[in-house]
Design a protein around this motif. Structure first.
Motif, mmCIF file in Angstrom:
data_model
loop_
_atom_site.group_PDB
_atom_site.id
_atom_site.type_symbol
_atom_site.label_atom_id
_atom_site.label_comp_id
_atom_site.label_asym_id
_atom_site.label_seq_id
_atom_site.Cartn_x
_atom_site.Cartn_y
_atom_site.Cartn_z
ATOM 1 N N ALA A 164 -3.018 -5.817 7.308
ATOM 2 C CA ALA A 164 -2.110 -5.316 5.637
ATOM 3 C C ALA A 164 -2.617 -7.318 4.782
ATOM 4 N N ARG A 165 -3.102 -6.969 3.736
ATOM 5 C CA ARG A 165 -3.155 -7.990 2.786
ATOM 6 C C ARG A 165 -2.634 -8.777 1.080
ATOM 7 N N GLY B 39 -3.323 -10.566 -2.319
ATOM 8 C CA GLY B 39 -3.102 -10.255 -3.717
ATOM 9 C C GLY B 39 -2.971 -9.343 -3.254
ATOM 10 N N PRO B 40 -2.578 -8.483 -4.752
ATOM 11 C CA PRO B 40 -2.205 -7.235 -5.131
ATOM 12 C C PRO B 40 -3.226 -6.069 -4.422
ATOM 13 N N SER B 41 -3.284 -5.104 -3.784
ATOM 14 C CA SER B 41 -4.300 -4.078 -3.320
ATOM 15 C C SER B 41 -4.062 -3.001 -4.571
ATOM 16 N N GLY B 42 -3.758 -2.042 -3.869
ATOM 17 C CA GLY B 42 -3.459 -0.872 -5.014
ATOM 18 C C GLY B 42 -4.837 -0.216 -5.240
ATOM 19 N N ARG C 276 0.556 -1.253 -0.215
ATOM 20 C CA ARG C 276 0.112 -0.462 0.205
ATOM 21 C C ARG C 276 1.129 1.293 -0.015
ATOM 22 N N ASN C 277 0.604 2.490 -0.897
ATOM 23 C CA ASN C 277 0.934 3.599 -0.819
ATOM 24 C C ASN C 277 1.099 4.821 0.327
#
Length: 445
Positions: A318-319, A324-327, A137-138
């Motif tokens: 967090a995940r 799998g990718p968040s964003g 995550r950013n």
């Protein structure tokens, strides 16, 4: 083994059971990422979305013999968002001091140590599913308060009391957020988070046992409407490794009171009872190749009209490392989900690593929200099946450099839920399968 489950105030300077370097130290990390998503699963989204992100972290610490001062500033930005892009405080938070703390250490007998931290900090615990400093995550979760930990060669115990930082500007001032205005995050009294943990290593069994309790309170404040909650989460975790085999089991039970939404009134408070579990078994089939079978489940609200809430609250976890990718993607989250999976990770060379996984995603309760999609069929007639999610990642770490290059993508083959769920007509792209690609370059000093 213990290092995989320790509870610490996390920062780029964190060291575990190592002698500290005295004096000043400096850390710089710069990351650039591009993301592309077509045919989103969200109820409101553009047909295609392409955004650019940057994250810069600069930190400094002064370490004396038994105390330290640390400051870390994170600057997170995004460009290219369309009117319906799912962009928010997970993506943008400009020039924010996420760490500003004073720490004191006491050396005790037999290699044990007591550590007290006061101020702003980031927190990681165990599997990072419920409490984490975000990596993919950013922006990062950050907290203001006190953290006390005890560490010995075989165990760690910790207690903490914090006010989570509310990132500003938030989604209620979307124009200022997208303009990347600089505002200091706020630690409001309406949001509190505290807890305790004990982790114990059993060397003769190659195992680690851990237990924890987290308490989260969230209440309305002026200008910040939220769904109030008062929740306690009690969990336990077991890890085991023996040669080519490894296993993990984690489960948590959550109880208290919560409101269904920000539109609920105080007299509509619900009795909250929920749980989640994770189980995996890994096999090292040959050197540098690990195959894993896994299962994740987090409960959803079984009946929207029964005066109870069974939807698991994922707290500050967090995940992306697991689901799998968040964003701008992030189809899976630890809330109202069932997700068996198979995964393979391998090193193709000294500098190249790969990940390939497949998850079968479905709702735990078909009458509750598909949380990340913003959809709900209260009748349950749309079924459970979200679909099958493929993920592929490649990481290249060029030798003798400070650069890391990541390429990856995800593909969600949508299930029957999207053909009948409310909102399908509002998003004509919904029945089509979602495709996501990201490219990322990072440098650190």
């Amino acid at each position: 083994m213990l290092s995989s489950v320790v509870f610490l105030t996390s920062s780029v300077f964190a060291q575990e059971n190592e002698e500290r370097s005295l004096g000043w130290s400096l850390h710089i990390d710069v990351r650039l990422r591009s993301e592309y998503l077509s045919d989103s699963f969200r109820i409101v989204a553009p047909a295609t979305d392409q955004l650019k992100f940057s994250r810069t972290v600069v930190g400094a610490r002064y370490q004396a013999s038994d105390w330290s001062v640390e400051v870390e500033v994170q600057d997170s930005r995004a460009w290219g968002a369309e009117a319906l892009s799912p962009i928010g405080t997970d993506d943008i938070n400009t020039l924010e001091p996420i760490v500003a703390k004073l720490a004191k250490q006491w050396s005790l007998t037999e290699g044990s140590e007591l550590d007290l931290s006061l101020g702003r900090m980031t927190l990681d615990y165990g599997s990072r599913r419920l409490l984490a400093r975000n990596n993919f995550r950013n922006t990062s979760n950050a907290f203001q308060g006190a953290h006390l930990s005890y560490v010995s060669p075989s165990a760690r115990a910790a207690v903490f009391y914090t006010l989570p930082l509310q990132r500003r500007p938030d989604g209620l001032d979307l124009e200022s957020l997208r303009d990347k205005e600089i505002r200091l995050d706020k630690a409001g009294s309406g949001e509190r988070f505290w807890g305790a943990s004990i982790d114990y290593a059993v060397p003769q069994a190659d195992a680690t046992l851990a237990t924890y309790v987290f308490v989260s309170a969230l209440n309305d404040e002026p200008g910040r409407p939220v769904a109030d909650r008062e929740l306690a989460t009690l969990g336990a975790r077991f890890l085991w490794a023996d040669g080519a085999l490894d296993a993990e089991f984690e489960a948590a039970y959550q109880w208290g009171e919560s409101l269904a939404s920000i539109f609920s009134t105080p007299d509509e408070v619900l009795d909250h009872r929920a749980w989640f579990t994770h189980l995996h078994l890994g096999f090292e089939l040959w050197p540098e190749f690990n195959f894993r079978l896994a299962y994740d489940q987090a409960t959803g609200d079984r009946d929207p009209f029964d005066g109870r809430n069974e939807r698991f609250d994922r707290l500050y976890g967090a995940r992306a490392f697991e689901l799998g990718p968040s964003g701008i993607f992030g189809a899976a989250v630890h809330s109202n989900i069932r997700a068996p999976a198979v995964r393979a990770r391998w090193q193709s060379s000294e500098s190249q690593a790969w990940l390939l996984s497949h998850r079968w995603l479905s709702l735990d309760s078909p009458r509750d929200f598909f949380v990340t999609g913003g959809r709900r069929d209260s009748s349950g007639a749309s079924g459970r099946k979200i679909g099958g999610q493929w993920e592929l990642r490649w990481r290249w770490t060029p030798k003798d450099t400070s650069f890391v290059v990541d390429l990856g993508g995800a593909y969600l083959k949508k299930g029957e839920y999207f053909s009948g769920a409310p909102g399908a007509l509002l998003n004509p792209a919904a029945p089509k399968d979602s495709q996501y690609i990201f490219t990322q370059v990072s440098w650190s000093y």
